[in-house]
Design a protein around this motif. Structure first.
Motif, PDB file in Angstrom:
ATOM      1  N   HIS A  41      -5.461  -9.023  62.462  1.00  0.00           N
ATOM      2  CA  HIS A  41      -5.825 -10.257  61.758  1.00  0.00           C
ATOM      3  C   HIS A  41      -7.350 -10.380  61.646  1.00  0.00           C
ATOM      4  O   HIS A  41      -7.874 -10.726  60.582  1.00  0.00           O
ATOM      5  CB  HIS A  41      -5.233 -11.463  62.495  1.00  0.00           C
ATOM      6  CG  HIS A  41      -5.532 -12.769  61.850  1.00  0.00           C
ATOM      7  ND1 HIS A  41      -4.964 -13.155  60.660  1.00  0.00           N
ATOM      8  CD2 HIS A  41      -6.352 -13.776  62.217  1.00  0.00           C
ATOM      9  CE1 HIS A  41      -5.427 -14.350  60.325  1.00  0.00           C
ATOM     10  NE2 HIS A  41      -6.269 -14.745  61.264  1.00  0.00           N
ATOM     11  N   ALA A  42      -8.058 -10.084  62.722  1.00  0.00           N
ATOM     12  CA  ALA A  42      -9.515 -10.189  62.717  1.00  0.00           C
ATOM     13  C   ALA A  42     -10.136  -9.204  61.722  1.00  0.00           C
ATOM     14  O   ALA A  42     -11.076  -9.550  61.001  1.00  0.00           O
ATOM     15  CB  ALA A  42     -10.070  -9.939  64.119  1.00  0.00           C
ATOM     16  N   ILE A  43      -9.616  -7.978  61.670  1.00  0.00           N
ATOM     17  CA  ILE A  43     -10.156  -6.983  60.746  1.00  0.00           C
ATOM     18  C   ILE A  43      -9.915  -7.418  59.309  1.00  0.00           C
ATOM     19  O   ILE A  43     -10.805  -7.309  58.464  1.00  0.00           O
ATOM     20  CB  ILE A  43      -9.532  -5.601  61.016  1.00  0.00           C
ATOM     21  CG1 ILE A  43     -10.058  -5.043  62.342  1.00  0.00           C
ATOM     22  CG2 ILE A  43      -9.838  -4.639  59.872  1.00  0.00           C
ATOM     23  CD1 ILE A  43      -9.403  -3.766  62.786  1.00  0.00           C
ATOM     24  N   ARG A  44      -8.751  -7.928  59.013  1.00  0.00           N
ATOM     25  CA  ARG A  44      -8.460  -8.378  57.644  1.00  0.00           C
ATOM     26  C   ARG A  44      -9.373  -9.534  57.234  1.00  0.00           C
ATOM     27  O   ARG A  44      -9.816  -9.611  56.095  1.00  0.00           O
ATOM     28  CB  ARG A  44      -7.002  -8.784  57.526  1.00  0.00           C
ATOM     29  CG  ARG A  44      -6.076  -7.594  57.471  1.00  0.00           C
ATOM     30  CD  ARG A  44      -4.660  -7.973  57.047  1.00  0.00           C
ATOM     31  NE  ARG A  44      -3.845  -6.785  56.998  1.00  0.00           N
ATOM     32  CZ  ARG A  44      -2.992  -6.421  57.938  1.00  0.00           C
ATOM     33  NH1 ARG A  44      -2.834  -7.181  59.008  1.00  0.00           N
ATOM     34  NH2 ARG A  44      -2.288  -5.317  57.816  1.00  0.00           N
ATOM     35  N   GLN A  45      -9.651 -10.440  58.162  1.00  0.00           N
ATOM     36  CA  GLN A  45     -10.550 -11.544  57.849  1.00  0.00           C
ATOM     37  C   GLN A  45     -11.979 -11.051  57.627  1.00  0.00           C
ATOM     38  O   GLN A  45     -12.669 -11.524  56.739  1.00  0.00           O
ATOM     39  CB  GLN A  45     -10.545 -12.580  58.965  1.00  0.00           C
ATOM     40  CG  GLN A  45      -9.360 -13.505  58.918  1.00  0.00           C
ATOM     41  CD  GLN A  45      -9.486 -14.613  59.940  1.00  0.00           C
ATOM     42  OE1 GLN A  45     -10.086 -14.430  60.996  1.00  0.00           O
ATOM     43  NE2 GLN A  45      -8.924 -15.754  59.629  1.00  0.00           N
ATOM     44  N   GLY A  48     -12.732  -9.398  54.195  1.00  0.00           N
ATOM     45  CA  GLY A  48     -12.837 -10.318  53.070  1.00  0.00           C
ATOM     46  C   GLY A  48     -14.203 -10.971  52.936  1.00  0.00           C
ATOM     47  O   GLY A  48     -14.543 -11.522  51.899  1.00  0.00           O
ATOM     48  N   LYS A  49     -15.012 -10.911  53.985  1.00  0.00           N
ATOM     49  CA  LYS A  49     -16.332 -11.546  53.974  1.00  0.00           C
ATOM     50  C   LYS A  49     -17.368 -10.628  53.349  1.00  0.00           C
ATOM     51  O   LYS A  49     -17.217  -9.410  53.330  1.00  0.00           O
ATOM     52  CB  LYS A  49     -16.778 -11.871  55.410  1.00  0.00           C
ATOM     53  CG  LYS A  49     -15.961 -12.922  56.087  1.00  0.00           C
ATOM     54  CD  LYS A  49     -16.510 -13.153  57.475  1.00  0.00           C
ATOM     55  CE  LYS A  49     -15.707 -14.162  58.241  1.00  0.00           C
ATOM     56  NZ  LYS A  49     -16.211 -14.317  59.608  1.00  0.00           N
ATOM     57  N   SER A  50     -18.441 -11.219  52.874  1.00  0.00           N
ATOM     58  CA  SER A  50     -19.551 -10.431  52.348  1.00  0.00           C
ATOM     59  C   SER A  50     -20.330  -9.831  53.522  1.00  0.00           C
ATOM     60  O   SER A  50     -20.269 -10.346  54.639  1.00  0.00           O
ATOM     61  CB  SER A  50     -20.470 -11.317  51.511  1.00  0.00           C
ATOM     62  OG  SER A  50     -21.154 -12.220  52.353  1.00  0.00           O
ATOM     63  N   PRO A  51     -21.077  -8.759  53.295  1.00  0.00           N
ATOM     64  CA  PRO A  51     -21.865  -8.173  54.382  1.00  0.00           C
ATOM     65  C   PRO A  51     -22.852  -9.161  54.998  1.00  0.00           C
ATOM     66  O   PRO A  51     -23.131  -9.098  56.190  1.00  0.00           O
ATOM     67  CB  PRO A  51     -22.596  -7.010  53.704  1.00  0.00           C
ATOM     68  CG  PRO A  51     -21.742  -6.646  52.558  1.00  0.00           C
ATOM     69  CD  PRO A  51     -21.114  -7.936  52.095  1.00  0.00           C
ATOM     70  N   ALA A  52     -23.382 -10.080  54.208  1.00  0.00           N
ATOM     71  CA  ALA A  52     -24.327 -11.060  54.740  1.00  0.00           C
ATOM     72  C   ALA A  52     -23.659 -11.981  55.748  1.00  0.00           C
ATOM     73  O   ALA A  52     -24.289 -12.448  56.688  1.00  0.00           O
ATOM     74  CB  ALA A  52     -24.925 -11.881  53.604  1.00  0.00           C
ATOM     75  N   ALA A  53     -22.381 -12.252  55.562  1.00  0.00           N
ATOM     76  CA  ALA A  53     -21.661 -13.116  56.498  1.00  0.00           C
ATOM     77  C   ALA A  53     -21.160 -12.347  57.720  1.00  0.00           C
ATOM     78  O   ALA A  53     -20.924 -12.925  58.767  1.00  0.00           O
ATOM     79  CB  ALA A  53     -20.477 -13.772  55.797  1.00  0.00           C
ATOM     80  N   ARG A  54     -21.026 -11.029  57.575  1.00  0.00           N
ATOM     81  CA  ARG A  54     -20.497 -10.219  58.671  1.00  0.00           C
ATOM     82  C   ARG A  54     -21.547  -9.758  59.656  1.00  0.00           C
ATOM     83  O   ARG A  54     -21.269  -9.604  60.841  1.00  0.00           O
ATOM     84  CB  ARG A  54     -19.821  -8.967  58.106  1.00  0.00           C
ATOM     85  CG  ARG A  54     -18.347  -9.085  57.974  1.00  0.00           C
ATOM     86  CD  ARG A  54     -17.773  -7.760  57.639  1.00  0.00           C
ATOM     87  NE  ARG A  54     -18.367  -7.265  56.411  1.00  0.00           N
ATOM     88  CZ  ARG A  54     -17.829  -6.362  55.625  1.00  0.00           C
ATOM     89  NH1 ARG A  54     -16.709  -5.825  55.940  1.00  0.00           N
ATOM     90  NH2 ARG A  54     -18.434  -5.974  54.531  1.00  0.00           N
ATOM     91  N   TYR A  55     -22.761  -9.489  59.174  1.00  0.00           N
ATOM     92  CA  TYR A  55     -23.783  -8.895  60.024  1.00  0.00           C
ATOM     93  C   TYR A  55     -24.982  -9.817  60.175  1.00  0.00           C
ATOM     94  O   TYR A  55     -25.304 -10.577  59.281  1.00  0.00           O
ATOM     95  CB  TYR A  55     -24.263  -7.565  59.420  1.00  0.00           C
ATOM     96  CG  TYR A  55     -23.145  -6.579  59.199  1.00  0.00           C
ATOM     97  CD1 TYR A  55     -22.530  -5.959  60.271  1.00  0.00           C
ATOM     98  CD2 TYR A  55     -22.694  -6.292  57.923  1.00  0.00           C
ATOM     99  CE1 TYR A  55     -21.498  -5.069  60.076  1.00  0.00           C
ATOM    100  CE2 TYR A  55     -21.661  -5.398  57.718  1.00  0.00           C
ATOM    101  CZ  TYR A  55     -21.071  -4.784  58.801  1.00  0.00           C
ATOM    102  OH  TYR A  55     -20.049  -3.909  58.610  1.00  0.00           O
ATOM    103  N   THR A  56     -25.652  -9.671  61.299  1.00  0.00           N
ATOM    104  CA  THR A  56     -26.877 -10.429  61.516  1.00  0.00           C
ATOM    105  C   THR A  56     -28.060  -9.632  60.972  1.00  0.00           C
ATOM    106  O   THR A  56     -27.948  -8.429  60.712  1.00  0.00           O
ATOM    107  CB  THR A  56     -27.109 -10.685  63.014  1.00  0.00           C
ATOM    108  OG1 THR A  56     -27.292  -9.420  63.672  1.00  0.00           O
ATOM    109  CG2 THR A  56     -25.947 -11.438  63.638  1.00  0.00           C
TER     110      THR A  56
END
Length: 123
Positions: A41-45, A48-56
């Protein structure tokens, strides 16, 4: 989809979702199934996010330092600049704010300390 198999002294859960693999071992089969469902579930979520939302920004700068900078000429100074930029801490809040002076129709900037001609404000 998860694959739960018996492993040495426990159970091993392996998952493969959207090109990403992960695995972990657990004492019980129930724990392995619960982890696999939560991780899928976490991987699927995340996908779906943009790289800006996924990484610092820190993660992006570190990756840039590892993958891009070594191939450039002058890589050492650029790597040092990245390191110093990363070490510097941004202030948690702005404590001082000085707005730019506003020009009037007479060409004079109004400030609390007194009015000065706009020409004296240019560097």
């Amino acid at each position: 989809m998860a694959s739960i198999t018996a492993y040495k002294e426990g159970w091993r859960a392996q998952i493969y979702v959207q090109g990403e693999r992960d695995s972990q071992t657990f004492c019980t089969r129930r724990e392995a199934k619960a982890w696999a469902a939560a991780r899928e579930h976490a991987i699927r979520q995340e996908k779906g996010k943009s790289p800006a939302a996924r990484y610092t920004l820190r993660q992006m700068l570190e990756r840039y330092d590892e993958e891009i900078i070594p191939d450039k000429r002058g890589s050492r100074p650029e790597s040092l600049r990245r390191f110093l930029l990363q070490r510097r801490r941004a202030p948690s809040k702005i404590t001082h704010y000085h707005p730019a002076p506003k020009a009037t129709s007479t060409g004079v900037a109004n400030r609390s300390a007194g009015a000065r001609p706009l020409e004296s404000l240019r560097h």
